[in-house]
Write an enzyme that holds these catalytic residues in place. Structure first.
Site, PDB file in Angstrom:
ATOM      1  CG  ASP A  73       5.208  -5.469 -10.623  1.00 36.21           C
ATOM      2  OD1 ASP A  73       5.247  -6.053 -11.546  1.00 36.21           O
ATOM      3  OD2 ASP A  73       5.178  -6.159  -9.350  1.00 36.21           O
ATOM      4  CE  LYS A 121       6.666  -0.742  -3.639  1.00 34.73           C
ATOM      5  NZ  LYS A 121       7.236  -2.121  -3.325  1.00 34.73           N
TER       6      LYS A 121
END
Length: 416
Positions: free
Chosen positions: A151, A102
């Site tokens: 998340d 990410k």
């Protein structure tokens, strides 16, 4: 590139009555029902969502950071895993010490946002990431607040970037984000706010509060009127596929299996594999069966939201609304969409762990889908999987919550 029309879509669903081995000694548990939808729009022309120049800028920037190094491309097979001719797994578990890919997107977007805001305020015309990291403009950047919903992994990456580049960070998590993932975000110096509902509810809460307080949203999902930051994030994500292409030897892959939540990473992989190999490997987009918003969109032919609590062990993929930019790419780039059950992900985690590969529950979805498809003759035929196939898959996370990871390795599921 020449785009070739494919045959009209067809679908396999609820396959409990016919899941069976495609090779000797391979048995698929009967509870592992799955859905496979062959995309009738695959290969049709569409708009360019991720221009090549944008990726070149992202690659040059990210490659300049301290700590950057390509992650490994692992050759499988593994015991008890029926394989085609070649399967390779791009392992993102060690990226920047954050246990996931990410940072390639979130941190890159933070750099661009901060540099742009310093320019707008006439503080620095062209601040670099090195300038930001050094604290040269910290007096100004400490007054800037970036925010995002997550998340888990994206929020951790954005919080890491906020600390590295000296700005304030507020991260929104939803009801089912684990305490371990929340703590990992907070450990990077971010303020964490937990809101009721799903990931999509957290996205809306984040956007609402950002508007009220003058904060800057760094979201990896996009919607009408909010596309430029997510586009930067997706351009950063392309780097993991670009590295895989550099590391690949022999003929190009015939298939790419990639998991998806809102679809940003899958769309980035689609764009970069097409750019690097010049022909399309068959891209299979994999989602949890309880949060398959992209598969639902493919069925309907337009962006579609799925409801419910989206409860799945694949927490990083628990999204009910596709990203606009991602859907614009995947609607034509994906050859197929698959939805798989939680047990398939857990069993694949355990299989990889037995061979020394640390892969989280969201990170294994693509490989889990490949295992299911290989074990079903009709699915294999529909996807064109065979002994000469060459498959690229991505492990997009490691043990992002150590306690959760350990518990899942102890969970009893049917294995195959």
């Amino acid at each position: 590139m020449t785009w070739r029309a494919r045959k009209p879509g067809h679908e396999f669903s609820d396959l409990n009555d016919r899941l069976r081995a495609s090779g000797p000694g391979v048995t698929v548990p009967r509870m592992l029902a799955f859905t496979l939808f062959m995309n009738p729009r695959h290969g049709t022309p569409g708009i360019v969502t991720l221009p090549a120049a944008g990726f070149r800028r992202a690659k040059a920037e990210i490659a300049s950071w301290d700590g950057y190094a390509p992650t490994p491309l692992l050759d499988l097979p593994l015991p008890n895993l029926p394989l085609p001719g070649t399967i390779r797994l791009k392992d993102e578990s060690g990226r920047f010490g954050l246990c996931s890919f990410k940072a390639l997107g979130g941190a890159y977007a933070v750099v661009n946002l901060l540099a742009g805001e310093l320019s707008r305020q006439s503080i620095a015309r062209s601040a670099t990431s090195a300038d930001l990291a050094s604290g040269r403009y910290a007096e100004a950047t400490n007054r800037i607040t970036i925010t995002s919903a997550t998340d888990g992994n994206h929020g951790r990456a954005v919080a890491w970037a906020a600390g590295r580049f000296h700005c304030r960070c507020v991260i929104y998590v939803h009801a089912t984000v684990s305490a371990g993932r929340e703590a990992a975000i907070a450990s990077r110096g971010a303020e964490v706010r937990r809101v009721p509902g799903t990931y999509d509810d957290a996205v809306r809460a984040c956007a609402r509060d950002a508007s009220a307080h003058g904060w800057f949203v760094v979201s990896d999902t996009s919607w009408p009127g909010y596309t430029e930051v997510p586009r930067d994030i997706m351009q950063g994500y392309r780097l993991m596929a670009d590295e895989a292409a550099d590391q690949w030897s022999g003929a190009p892959p015939t298939h790419v299996f990639i998991q998806a939540g809102v679809g940003g990473a899958a769309a980035a992989v689609a764009a970069q594999t097409r750019a690097r190999w010049g022909v399309d490997p068959k891209l299979v987009v994999v989602e949890p069966d309880r949060a398959a918003c992209l598969l639902a969109s493919a069925r309907s032919g337009e962006m579609t939201t799925v409801g419910g609590d989206l409860e799945t062990v694949m927490a990083g993929l628990a999204c009910g609304e596709p990203s606009l930019l991602a859907w614009q790419e995947l609607d034509r780039a994906a050859a197929a969409f698959m939805a798989i059950p939680d047990d398939a992900a857990i069993a694949t985690m355990q299989l990889l762990a037995a061979s020394g590969i640390v892969a989280g529950e969201s990170g294994v979805a693509g490989l889990a889908a490949l295992r299911i498809a290989l074990a079903d003759a009709k699915a294999s035929a529909a996807l064109g999987l065979g002994p000469a196939s060459r498959v690229l898959a991505f492990n997009t996370e490691g043990a992002t919550d150590a306690a959760r990871y350990a518990a899942l390795l102890r969970t009893s599921v049917a294995s195959w």
